[in-house]
Design an enzyme around this catalytic site. Structure first.
Site, PDB file in Angstrom:
ATOM      1  CB  THR A  22      -0.908  -0.078   1.218  1.00 42.68           C
ATOM      2  OG1 THR A  22      -1.803  -1.060   1.132  1.00 42.68           O
ATOM      3  CG2 THR A  22      -1.741   1.225   1.461  1.00 42.68           C
ATOM      4  CB  SER A  33       3.371  -8.233   1.787  1.00 46.23           C
ATOM      5  OG  SER A  33       2.398  -8.203   2.374  1.00 46.23           O
TER       6      SER A  33
HETATM    7  N1  ASP Z   1      -2.025  -5.957   0.740  1.00 43.76           N
HETATM    8  C1  ASP Z   1      -1.281  -5.235   1.061  1.00 43.76           C
HETATM    9  C2  ASP Z   1       0.209  -5.744   1.193  1.00 43.76           C
HETATM   10  O1  ASP Z   1       0.512  -6.283   2.166  1.00 43.76           O
HETATM   11  C3  ASP Z   1      -1.489  -4.058   2.415  1.00 43.76           C
HETATM   12  C4  ASP Z   1      -0.297  -3.348   2.828  1.00 43.76           C
HETATM   13  O2  ASP Z   1       0.473  -3.059   2.158  1.00 43.76           O
HETATM   14  O3  ASP Z   1      -0.734  -2.937   3.917  1.00 43.76           O
HETATM   15  O4  ASP Z   1       1.022  -5.708   0.434  1.00 43.76           O
END
Ligand code: ASP
Length: 343
Positions: A13, A58
């Site tokens: 994000t 991630s």
């Molecule tokens: N889905 C995202 C990730 O873990 C969430 C984030 O970056 O906070 O890549």
């Protein structure tokens, strides 16, 4: 001397920005970071950047990705004073744990950070997280060495030992928690380091060794009331399985029924390392307190002490990669390699 840092952008994000035409969120270009966060220039540090291609959410992190990160840190180790890794929050605790075991003899800061709101949004938490992570990665102790020569997560004013963390909030800016180890630094008007909590090498100047051989033949079995024999067997009899993490109740308790205990005993007889970690967010495993824990101990289950599931899993990956003899792996689980458990 001017401090020099390498910022590695892996995805998540934090790097999202709104496209001016379509208004859709898309990843920014890390080489533009000084335009995105102009305050970084005020530090006067040399900040080089590297962007993963492709950038990943991630949730797609795999052990290969950790190997890539380790190799990159090793290759650039002598050229920089510290490393900041921009990473999605979902599996950041796993990556921080894995790196803490894979980067052996680390003497420089490796600070992971991310954000709950994209950097391109007005109320983003990403800018502050990046600025403070940079300052922490560059910080020098009175002895002239790095202030925090460890793998850490910095998030929302707090610096944590990475392998002690868990993501526990999907919405709040304070996304991480380290229930069994105090925060290593608190960021307010000043950055207050709790120096007694930071691991410092006895002798500085050793070369960094990276452990890139990982064995992922591990399963996590969460115990719950009503768990069936089929479920337990399906996991414990997985082909090629070398270790299992039992996520137990309270201080390490599990059902005492003969069926369950004999399934665990037979797995241990087949050479599988069974590690006991509590489902509770805080506290430690002590299998001697209740009969329900004693039977696990007698069966040969190894204590995971106060370690998180994330750290226990990554530690097993590294130890299984290192030793072909599972007895050595079981022995290794009783040792703290990078402050991941309190013994
Ligand atoms: N889905 C995202 C990730 O873990 C969430 C984030 O970056 O906070 O890549």
């Amino acid at each position: 001397m001017k401090r020099s840092l390498l910022m590695i952008y892996t995805g998540g994000t934090i790097g999202m920005k709104q496209d001016e035409k379509t208004l859709a969120l898309c990843p920014f270009d890390i080489s533009q970071i000084q335009e995105e966060v102009p305050d970084l220039k005020k530090f006067g540090y040399k900040i080089d950047t590297y962007q993963f291609d492709p950038l990943i959410d991630s949730s797609d992190v795999k052990p290969d990705f950790w190997v890539r990160l380790c190799k990159m840190i090793k290759k650039n180790y002598d050229s920089y004073d510290g490393f900041v890794i921009l990473h999605g929050t979902d599996t950041m605790s796993f990556t921080a744990s894995a790196l803490s075991f894979m980067l052996e003899g680390l003497e420089k800061p490796v600070i992971l950070t991310g954000s709950q709101l994209p950097i391109g949004m007005l109320r983003t938490d990403g800018k502050e997280n990046i600025i403070s992570s940079i300052e922490i990665a560059a910080a020098v102790a009175p002895d002239g060495h790095a202030m925090v020569p460890e793998v850490c997560i910095y998030f929302e004013n707090q610096l944590y030992r990475g392998n002690r963390t868990t993501k526990y909030n999907a919405e709040n800016f304070r996304a991480f928690r380290s229930a069994n180890y105090p925060v290593m630094a608190e960021v307010g008007i000043h950055i207050k380091y709790n120096e007694a909590l930071v691991h410092r090498p006895d002798k500085w100047g050793k070369p960094l060794k990276i452990r890139t051989k990982l064995d992922t033949n591990v399963a996590v079995l969460k115990i719950y009331p009503g768990i069936t024999k089929q479920v337990v067997d399906a996991i414990l009899k997985t082909k090629g399985l070398r270790a299992v993490i039992l996520e137990t109740f309270g201080s390490g308790n599990a059902p005492t029924g003969e069926e369950f205990i004999s399934a665990v005993k037979s797995a241990i007889k087949r050479g599988i390392v069974v590690v006991n970690v509590t489902q509770c967010n805080a506290g430690k495993v002590d299998m001697s307190t209740y009969a329900t824990g004693v039977s696990l101990m007698k069966a040969g289950v190894v204590s995971g002490f106060d370690g998180t599931t994330e750290a226990t899993l990554c530690k097993l990956f590294v130890l299984l990669g290192r030793y072909s003899d599972n007895r050595l792996v079981a022995k290794g689980m009783e040792k703290s390699y990078s402050g991941e458990i309190t013994i």
